[in-house]
Design a protein around this motif. Structure first.
Motif, PDB file in Angstrom:
ATOM      1  N   TYR A 162     -15.015   1.836   8.662  1.00 21.34           N
ATOM      2  CA  TYR A 162     -13.678   2.406   8.516  1.00 21.34           C
ATOM      3  C   TYR A 162     -12.623   1.543   9.185  1.00 21.34           C
ATOM      4  N   ILE A 188      -6.976   3.765  -3.595  1.00 18.72           N
ATOM      5  CA  ILE A 188      -7.819   3.972  -2.415  1.00 18.72           C
ATOM      6  C   ILE A 188      -8.150   5.456  -2.324  1.00 18.72           C
ATOM      7  N   LEU A 247      -7.215  12.610  -2.423  1.00 19.22           N
ATOM      8  CA  LEU A 247      -8.180  11.604  -1.966  1.00 19.22           C
ATOM      9  C   LEU A 247      -9.571  11.830  -2.561  1.00 19.22           C
ATOM     10  N   ASP A 290      -3.797   4.323   9.703  1.00 21.16           N
ATOM     11  CA  ASP A 290      -5.071   3.604   9.553  1.00 21.16           C
ATOM     12  C   ASP A 290      -5.118   2.718   8.316  1.00 21.16           C
ATOM     13  N   LEU A 291      -4.510   3.170   7.213  1.00 20.97           N
ATOM     14  CA  LEU A 291      -4.613   2.386   5.979  1.00 20.97           C
ATOM     15  C   LEU A 291      -3.466   1.374   5.843  1.00 20.97           C
ATOM     16  N   ARG A 324      -3.656  14.761   8.761  1.00 24.30           N
ATOM     17  CA  ARG A 324      -4.376  13.680   8.096  1.00 24.30           C
ATOM     18  C   ARG A 324      -3.406  12.674   7.472  1.00 24.30           C
ATOM     19  N   MET A 341      -2.610  10.769  -1.611  1.00 28.37           N
ATOM     20  CA  MET A 341      -2.747  11.806  -0.581  1.00 28.37           C
ATOM     21  C   MET A 341      -2.496  13.204  -1.139  1.00 28.37           C
ATOM     22  N   VAL A 386       0.879  -1.174   0.000  1.00 29.56           N
ATOM     23  CA  VAL A 386       0.000   0.000   0.000  1.00 29.56           C
ATOM     24  C   VAL A 386       0.916   1.224   0.000  1.00 29.56           C
ATOM     25  N   VAL A 421      -2.549   5.250  -2.381  1.00 30.30           N
ATOM     26  CA  VAL A 421      -3.414   6.203  -1.671  1.00 30.30           C
ATOM     27  C   VAL A 421      -2.970   7.584  -2.138  1.00 30.30           C
ATOM     28  N   PHE A 440     -11.506  -0.754   6.545  1.00 28.82           N
ATOM     29  CA  PHE A 440     -11.570  -1.755   5.472  1.00 28.82           C
ATOM     30  C   PHE A 440     -12.652  -2.825   5.632  1.00 28.82           C
ATOM     31  N   LYS A 495      -2.494  10.288  10.198  1.00 25.31           N
ATOM     32  CA  LYS A 495      -3.613   9.406  10.531  1.00 25.31           C
ATOM     33  C   LYS A 495      -3.799   8.317   9.465  1.00 25.31           C
ATOM     34  N   MET A 496      -3.743   8.726   8.204  1.00 26.39           N
ATOM     35  CA  MET A 496      -3.966   7.780   7.108  1.00 26.39           C
ATOM     36  C   MET A 496      -2.835   6.764   6.997  1.00 26.39           C
TER      37      MET A 496
END
Lengths: 433, 433
Positions: free
Chosen positions: B76, B91, B141, A176-177, A169, A162, A132, A160, B78, A172-173
């Motif tokens: 949230y 994503i 995003l 989280d991802l 953010r 961004m 990812v 992703v 996934f 955080k991402m």
């Protein structure tokens, strides 16, 4: 594990022999000259006297004319275009507030070429379908964002997108991802790492394994700093919009042994910036690149302004020729009382002082006839005594680089952080002239 | 001319009969239920009692459970994922500062689906290989930027990936690169047009022919305003990240006769938001969408919150079913002393008053038990007498919408311009509760 396997899956193009590459380059230059004399207004004039058949050796190539940044600016917007607009698929520009933007364009073929070059960058970094990719390069006219995006699509990774900004953010991402790869400028990666620290996110909360950083020159010390902060292997990627975008060269996972150049796609030379003649392998000079196979805006012997050198011998990974990390730009170099310096060299020394936060700014000023360098630093925390820090930085820079500087200690978090390319050097010597 | 020809080249999918689409939809729902019960954690629970074979008619479909935005937020990051991460290629997320972001993902198949849907949007707008697309939707995003980008690549147009921001540069590039198509939110297009005016760039300096605007609801008056300012046909595009991004529906070049839905790709219904039952064609209700063929984050009967209606009969272009422009969002609707209103309706009336600049903001406040609407407007130039304007706006809104409002005249250029989705309504009624 798949990532590691992929890193080892090198394409045959990365093992072409010098002789084979040389004969290919001669063919490429011949074809290029024949083609652009018909299609590119700028080269029609520039190459009118040159017969493609006259290019028979590498030495013939090294006598062909250069293309300069000023040429591209004058060609604004479309005088470098080699195809009809109906064949163009994407247009980028390097700046655009003044009339001096450099416009570069891509056909479908050129986007494939870019994808191939960037795919190699990701494969060298062990990035594949299980990854990812957190892509914090800016999207838009800048080629960083879309270049990395296409690379992820090319190797089957999840991207992703961004882009830059919203630094909290980003942190955080990342967490989280479950990103395994981060792409950004090295200075923005530092900024994100700092923001994560403030949010209470540590490297143990992340799944990162590798970072692909570029678009500015950075020191090995900054690399180590990022590796520690983020728990990654930090790899250098090099490229420029004029040639293709990111993807011209990059490091492999083996280690920091230099950048592998996609030399079958982009012909490269290292020259003496003053004489324009090639320098021997191992000696520093200006990197000159040709993107002969690009259709929309092909370019011959472009003076990149970037200082590097060809590293002798192959890399431990087996891939052939490599260049060293970019030392700086021809026009970034400044002379302080006779000593030639690049901001990266000072960065390298500053990051060895552990009480310092990994951000700094250099302010160059002139006091009567003397140039004065003021180094702006930040302590890592509030408790550190400023006098101690000033003394330490002055002594260290004098001992290692032989320079005398003024040191100014700034409040923590006051030196501007960058979301794109960092501004390391502020030159006030020309103000008011 | 090529553009016009392409507009007429409709794909056969845009002419499927109602019966054929219905039988296809039933098959799609059956396959979807069978698939997601195995692969998507959220739907495993939700559809545990439902046998795919029990879906035999459209009425069976309209009794299947809805998916709500709250479901996606709870899932949230996934829990909606229907494939292994190794198959994910991209994503996106709809927001991300709080824990309430909605994450949506794409496999290679899903990106192709998106490209196909967006390719139809561009073809309906007559956009083809000869066009230069100035893409001022935000990349990152948000799905707007990359959605339009893929559309341009799909139809062979040249895309200039401007992204949002640097509004003066947007104006300069529009002119210099000869863009024939502009893509952005309608409010950002207005902002760019305004900036161009200040820079002395007029519509006659441009080569624009069409604008593709979406991501917020806008009135026909705003459409006319943009058409006049930029010399274009302004077309509406609709979509949302939860389903695919932009590309669910769009207008064709024939005129403003509603949006053609890619209904073979995305099953749609219009329901009564209170009862959840379908409303008859022609009646307004909430749009419900299913992206059954998306692999990474497929979704069934998603309550979009958007208010529209099915327009009866085919479009003059020959394409079949259409929906009306989105009137607003279920949660945008506000009640002023018993009258239901959407910001778009007020926009529509304000833009008929020629002394006004095409920007406004609505501030809703509560004075004891009464709701009060204050309309913030800007005069087009400094000479206009404020009292005259206030009187005119109050009288006009009372006569056309039957509402009494307070009017506040702001300095020219003081109402915030947006680079993305405009904030038209500021609701202060809940503050401090």
């Amino acid at each position: 594990m798949e990532g590691i396997k992929l890193a080892m899956t090198q394409t045959k193009e990365e093992h072409f022999s010098r002789d084979f590459l040389a004969s290919k380059a001669i063919e490429d230059f011949q074809a290029f000259i024949g083609r652009v004399k018909k299609s590119v207004p700028f080269y029609q004039a520039k190459l009118s006297e040159i017969d493609p058949e006259s290019i028979r050796t590498l030495d013939d190539i090294s006598r062909l004319p250069f293309t300069h940044k000023a040429d591209l600016r004058e060609a604004y917007p479309f005088q470098m275009l080699g195809v009809d607009m109906s064949r163009v698929q994407e247009i980028h520009a390097t700046s655009g507030t003044s009339g001096s933007a450099v416009v570069t364009a891509y056909t479908a073929h050129d986007l494939k070429l870019w994808g191939e070059a960037m795919g190699r960058v990701f494969r060298r970094a062990g990035v594949g379908p299980d990854d990812v990719v957190h892509n914090a390069y800016g999207y838009g006219l800048f080629t960083g964002g879309l270049g990395m995006h296409y690379a992820a699509l090319e190797v089957g990774a999840a991207v992703v997108p961004m882009s830059g900004g919203y630094t909290q953010r980003q942190g955080k991402m990342l967490k989280d991802l479950g990103a395994t790869v981060i792409c950004s400028t090295p200075s923005y990666a530092q900024h994100i790492a700092e923001a994560m620290g403030e949010m209470g996110i540590s490297r143990d909360d992340l799944h990162l394994k590798v970072g692909i950083f570029g678009a500015e020159s950075w020191s090995l010390e900054m690399c180590r700093e990022l590796e520690t902060q983020l728990g990654i292997t930090a790899l250098d990627v090099y490229g420029l919009a004029e040639i293709i975008g990111p993807g011209v060269a990059s490091e492999c996972l083996i280690g920091h042994e230099g950048l592998h150049v996609a030399e079958d796609l982009f012909y490269f030379e290292v020259i003496d910036p003053d004489t324009g003649r090639p320098v021997p392998d191992g000696e520093s000079g200006e990197l000159v690149l040709s993107s002969l196979k690009r259709e929309a805006t092909p370019i011959m012997r472009y003076r990149t302004g970037d200082i590097t050198r060809i590293l002798p011998g192959p890399c431990s990974c087996g891939r052939t020729r490599r260049i060293d990390h970019i030392k700086g730009r021809v026009d970034d170099m400044f002379t302080l009382r006779g000593i030639n310096l690049f901001p990266r060299e000072i960065e390298s020394e500053l990051l060895r002082i552990e009480e310092l936060a990994p951000v700094f700014q250099l302010v160059l000023d002139r006091n009567s006839a003397l140039d004065i360098l003021e180094v702006h630093i930040e302590p890592k925390d509030h408790d550190i005594v400023h006098e101690h820090l000033i003394h330490k930085v002055k002594t260290h820079l004098n001992r290692t680089l032989g320079i005398n500087v003024a040191v100014s200690v700034q409040e923590p978090h006051s030196i501007p952080r960058s979301e794109g390319k960092a501004v390391r050097l502020v030159d006030r010597r020309n103000l008011g002239r």
